[in-house]
Write a protein that holds these residues in place. Structure first.
Motif, PDB file in Angstrom:
ATOM      1  N   ASP A   1       0.816  -1.210   0.000  1.00 50.52           N
ATOM      2  CA  ASP A   1       0.000   0.000   0.000  1.00 50.52           C
ATOM      3  C   ASP A   1       0.850   1.261   0.000  1.00 50.52           C
ATOM      4  N   ILE A   2       2.017   1.175   0.626  1.00 52.58           N
ATOM      5  CA  ILE A   2       2.917   2.318   0.710  1.00 52.58           C
ATOM      6  C   ILE A   2       4.337   1.828   0.442  1.00 52.58           C
ATOM      7  N   GLU A   3       5.032   2.498  -0.461  1.00 48.84           N
ATOM      8  CA  GLU A   3       6.427   2.178  -0.753  1.00 48.84           C
ATOM      9  C   GLU A   3       7.323   3.323  -0.301  1.00 48.84           C
ATOM     10  N   ILE A   4       8.371   2.975   0.444  1.00 47.88           N
ATOM     11  CA  ILE A   4       9.339   3.964   0.918  1.00 47.88           C
ATOM     12  C   ILE A   4      10.727   3.530   0.449  1.00 47.88           C
ATOM     13  N   ALA A   5      11.378   4.387  -0.293  1.00 47.13           N
ATOM     14  CA  ALA A   5      12.741   4.114  -0.761  1.00 47.13           C
ATOM     15  C   ALA A   5      13.724   4.941   0.059  1.00 47.13           C
ATOM     16  N   ILE A   6      14.723   4.283   0.629  1.00 47.23           N
ATOM     17  CA  ILE A   6      15.786   4.961   1.371  1.00 47.23           C
ATOM     18  C   ILE A   6      16.941   5.193   0.404  1.00 47.23           C
ATOM     19  N   GLU A   7      17.355   6.443   0.281  1.00 42.24           N
ATOM     20  CA  GLU A   7      18.420   6.798  -0.656  1.00 42.24           C
ATOM     21  C   GLU A   7      19.662   7.242   0.115  1.00 42.24           C
ATOM     22  N   ASP A   8      20.794   6.858  -0.394  1.00 45.18           N
ATOM     23  CA  ASP A   8      22.071   7.226   0.218  1.00 45.18           C
ATOM     24  C   ASP A   8      22.515   8.566  -0.356  1.00 45.18           C
ATOM     25  N   GLY A   9      22.351   9.626   0.420  1.00 46.46           N
ATOM     26  CA  GLY A   9      22.704  10.962  -0.048  1.00 46.46           C
ATOM     27  C   GLY A   9      24.188  11.185  -0.198  1.00 46.46           C
ATOM     28  N   ASP A  10      24.998  10.336   0.432  1.00 44.97           N
ATOM     29  CA  ASP A  10      26.450  10.477   0.331  1.00 44.97           C
ATOM     30  C   ASP A  10      27.000   9.763  -0.896  1.00 44.97           C
ATOM     31  N   ARG A  11      26.557   8.543  -1.140  1.00 48.66           N
ATOM     32  CA  ARG A  11      27.088   7.753  -2.252  1.00 48.66           C
ATOM     33  C   ARG A  11      26.374   8.010  -3.568  1.00 48.66           C
ATOM     34  N   GLY A  12      25.110   8.409  -3.512  1.00 50.28           N
ATOM     35  CA  GLY A  12      24.352   8.536  -4.752  1.00 50.28           C
ATOM     36  C   GLY A  12      24.082   7.163  -5.352  1.00 50.28           C
ATOM     37  N   TYR A  13      24.127   7.074  -6.696  1.00 50.78           N
ATOM     38  CA  TYR A  13      23.824   5.815  -7.370  1.00 50.78           C
ATOM     39  C   TYR A  13      24.951   5.367  -8.295  1.00 50.78           C
ATOM     40  N   GLY A  14      26.171   5.704  -7.926  1.00 48.06           N
ATOM     41  CA  GLY A  14      27.326   5.218  -8.666  1.00 48.06           C
ATOM     42  C   GLY A  14      27.262   5.612 -10.120  1.00 48.06           C
ATOM     43  N   ASN A  15      27.527   4.643 -10.998  1.00 51.35           N
ATOM     44  CA  ASN A  15      27.517   4.943 -12.431  1.00 51.35           C
ATOM     45  C   ASN A  15      26.119   4.873 -13.047  1.00 51.35           C
ATOM     46  N   GLY A  16      25.120   4.549 -12.223  1.00 49.76           N
ATOM     47  CA  GLY A  16      23.746   4.541 -12.705  1.00 49.76           C
ATOM     48  C   GLY A  16      23.341   3.301 -13.475  1.00 49.76           C
ATOM     49  N   TRP A  17      24.217   2.301 -13.516  1.00 47.68           N
ATOM     50  CA  TRP A  17      23.929   1.070 -14.256  1.00 47.68           C
ATOM     51  C   TRP A  17      23.471  -0.032 -13.310  1.00 47.68           C
ATOM     52  N   LEU A  18      22.743  -1.001 -13.869  1.00 42.96           N
ATOM     53  CA  LEU A  18      22.280  -2.134 -13.097  1.00 42.96           C
ATOM     54  C   LEU A  18      23.404  -3.148 -12.901  1.00 42.96           C
ATOM     55  N   LEU A  19      23.164  -4.049 -11.947  1.00 39.97           N
ATOM     56  CA  LEU A  19      24.105  -5.143 -11.703  1.00 39.97           C
ATOM     57  C   LEU A  19      24.339  -5.958 -12.980  1.00 39.97           C
ATOM     58  N   PRO A  20      25.539  -6.470 -13.193  1.00 46.80           N
ATOM     59  CA  PRO A  20      26.754  -6.337 -12.366  1.00 46.80           C
ATOM     60  C   PRO A  20      27.656  -5.177 -12.782  1.00 46.80           C
ATOM     61  N   ALA A  21      27.279  -4.433 -13.838  1.00 49.87           N
ATOM     62  CA  ALA A  21      28.122  -3.317 -14.285  1.00 49.87           C
ATOM     63  C   ALA A  21      28.027  -2.139 -13.318  1.00 49.87           C
ATOM     64  N   GLY A  22      26.915  -2.043 -12.607  1.00 49.59           N
ATOM     65  CA  GLY A  22      26.702  -0.961 -11.667  1.00 49.59           C
ATOM     66  C   GLY A  22      26.084  -1.480 -10.381  1.00 49.59           C
ATOM     67  N   PRO A  23      25.720  -0.570  -9.457  1.00 54.66           N
ATOM     68  CA  PRO A  23      25.246  -0.995  -8.140  1.00 54.66           C
ATOM     69  C   PRO A  23      23.725  -1.064  -8.000  1.00 54.66           C
ATOM     70  N   LEU A  24      22.979  -0.963  -9.093  1.00 54.89           N
ATOM     71  CA  LEU A  24      21.525  -0.850  -8.987  1.00 54.89           C
ATOM     72  C   LEU A  24      20.811  -2.190  -9.123  1.00 54.89           C
ATOM     73  N   ARG A  25      19.799  -2.381  -8.273  1.00 51.59           N
ATOM     74  CA  ARG A  25      18.936  -3.559  -8.363  1.00 51.59           C
ATOM     75  C   ARG A  25      17.815  -3.345  -9.377  1.00 51.59           C
ATOM     76  N   GLU A  26      17.402  -2.104  -9.517  1.00 52.07           N
ATOM     77  CA  GLU A  26      16.351  -1.728 -10.461  1.00 52.07           C
ATOM     78  C   GLU A  26      16.750  -0.405 -11.110  1.00 52.07           C
ATOM     79  N   PRO A  27      16.158  -0.080 -12.261  1.00 52.23           N
ATOM     80  CA  PRO A  27      16.500   1.190 -12.912  1.00 52.23           C
ATOM     81  C   PRO A  27      16.148   2.399 -12.038  1.00 52.23           C
ATOM     82  N   LEU A  28      16.850   3.498 -12.270  1.00 49.00           N
ATOM     83  CA  LEU A  28      16.608   4.709 -11.487  1.00 49.00           C
ATOM     84  C   LEU A  28      15.170   5.192 -11.601  1.00 49.00           C
ATOM     85  N   GLY A  29      14.524   4.920 -12.739  1.00 46.56           N
ATOM     86  CA  GLY A  29      13.138   5.336 -12.909  1.00 46.56           C
ATOM     87  C   GLY A  29      12.187   4.720 -11.906  1.00 46.56           C
TER      88      GLY A  29
END
Length: 330
Positions: free
Chosen positions: A158-186
């Motif tokens: 019913d409610i989704e809360i995303a915790i974002e790391d304000g210090d690290r950001g999202y690295g190179n913005g790519w998904l695993l394994p080339a980047g650190p993302l589990r899902e696209p930034l969108g």
């Protein structure tokens, strides 16, 4: 991984695998949206807390703070967590504060000690949810808090809360394994609330800790009294560097000992050939306390969340609670 910070050669080598991973992620999400794979509805509100970044972003301290706030507002939060690395022979498991972390998992035990509400651990979240309902069916105003649940679509949320790391950001913005993302930034555009953890002016949450607690005898000392002191620092968490920086910003001289997230510490890992004190995170302390000595300390942290964020979540939750009640009455 080192290559996650840029779009250099190594990251580009892994990019074809990331594109394949993206296809799997998007196909899976589409399947749930279209109803090809069924999500299981729950009779009470479901709040999922998670992130799209591999590694720690502060979700566990946030869940603890949120659970305490909900209790004060008259809700009965039930935290569902995976019990990752737990070796229990039976799941789901109602986690006690004195549970062995090797059985229930380190995060489950930490949540049980700090959140002040029931914690149910189990790899099957749906089964754990039904177990929680049955165990606490007499409690009014139940709310499910799904720990690290942003990618867990089997339970309707019913409610989704995303915790974002304000210090690290999202690295190179790519998904695993080339980047650190589990899902696209969108994916972040689809959640109900985005909580930025960090010390920047636009942060919604900051982790604070200024009292050291001895693992052997529970003595408490202000970290300000340790200014200029050299210590060994252990961190088997998603982002160890944040813990090390926190100690350094408090004036300590830190000898770093980073370990993988959820590392299975043994006594030899926390012993050193010098008399220096050893400081560790709470998540590591629940695994080390049974063989710790008076040289071992833990630095508990609290998630200080902006009141406007808690208030907004509370308003949304109350609306969901009324909708659920109306459906049941109807």
């Amino acid at each position: 991984m080192p290559w996650w910070t840029s779009r250099g050669l190594i990251a580009r080598i892994f990019l074809p695998l990331s594109l394949l991973f993206a296809l799997v992620v998007l196909t899976r999400r589409l399947a749930y949206r279209r109803g090809w794979i069924k999500s299981i509805p729950m009779p009470c509100p479901v709040i999922v807390v998670g992130n799209i970044l591999v590694g720690g972003a502060g979700k566990t301290p946030f869940i603890i703070t949120l659970a305490r706030e909900l209790i004060q507002q008259g809700y009965c939060p039930l935290i569902l967590t995976r019990g990752y690395r737990g070796r229990s022979q039976t799941w789901p498991l109602l986690v006690d504060s004195d549970q062995d972390a090797a059985i229930a998992g380190d995060e489950a035990v930490l949540l049980a000690r700090r959140a002040g509400c029931p914690v149910i651990a189990g790899p099957d979240r749906v089964e754990a949810a039904h177990f929680g309902f049955e165990s606490f069916r007499q409690e009014p105003r139940r709310v499910l808090l799904l720990d690290d649940g942003l990618q867990h679509y089997r339970i309707q949320r019913d409610i989704e809360i995303a915790i974002e790391d304000g210090d690290r950001g999202y690295g190179n913005g790519w998904l695993l394994p080339a980047g650190p993302l589990r899902e696209p930034l969108g994916r972040l555009q689809e959640v109900d609330f985005r909580i930025v953890n960090g010390k920047s002016s636009d942060a919604d949450m900051v982790l604070q800790g200024d009292i050291l607690v001895n693992l052997a005898d529970s003595r408490r000392e202000s970290i300000s009294n340790w200014r200029g002191r050299k210590v060994h620092a252990l961190a088997g968490i998603g982002h160890p560097e944040r813990f090390f920086r926190q100690l350094e910003q408090s004036g300590l001289e830190v000898i770093r000992h980073p370990y993988p997230d959820h590392f299975g510490f043994r006594e030899e890992h926390i012993l050193f050939d010098d008399p220096l004190p050893v400081v560790m995170t709470e998540k590591d302390a629940v695994k080390c306390e049974k063989f710790a000595s008076k040289r071992h300390w833990v630095l508990p942290v609290e998630a200080n969340v902006e009141h406007r964020c808690i208030q907004a979540i509370s308003h949304r939750l109350e609306a969901v609670m009324q909708e659920k009640q109306g459906e049941q009455d109807g």
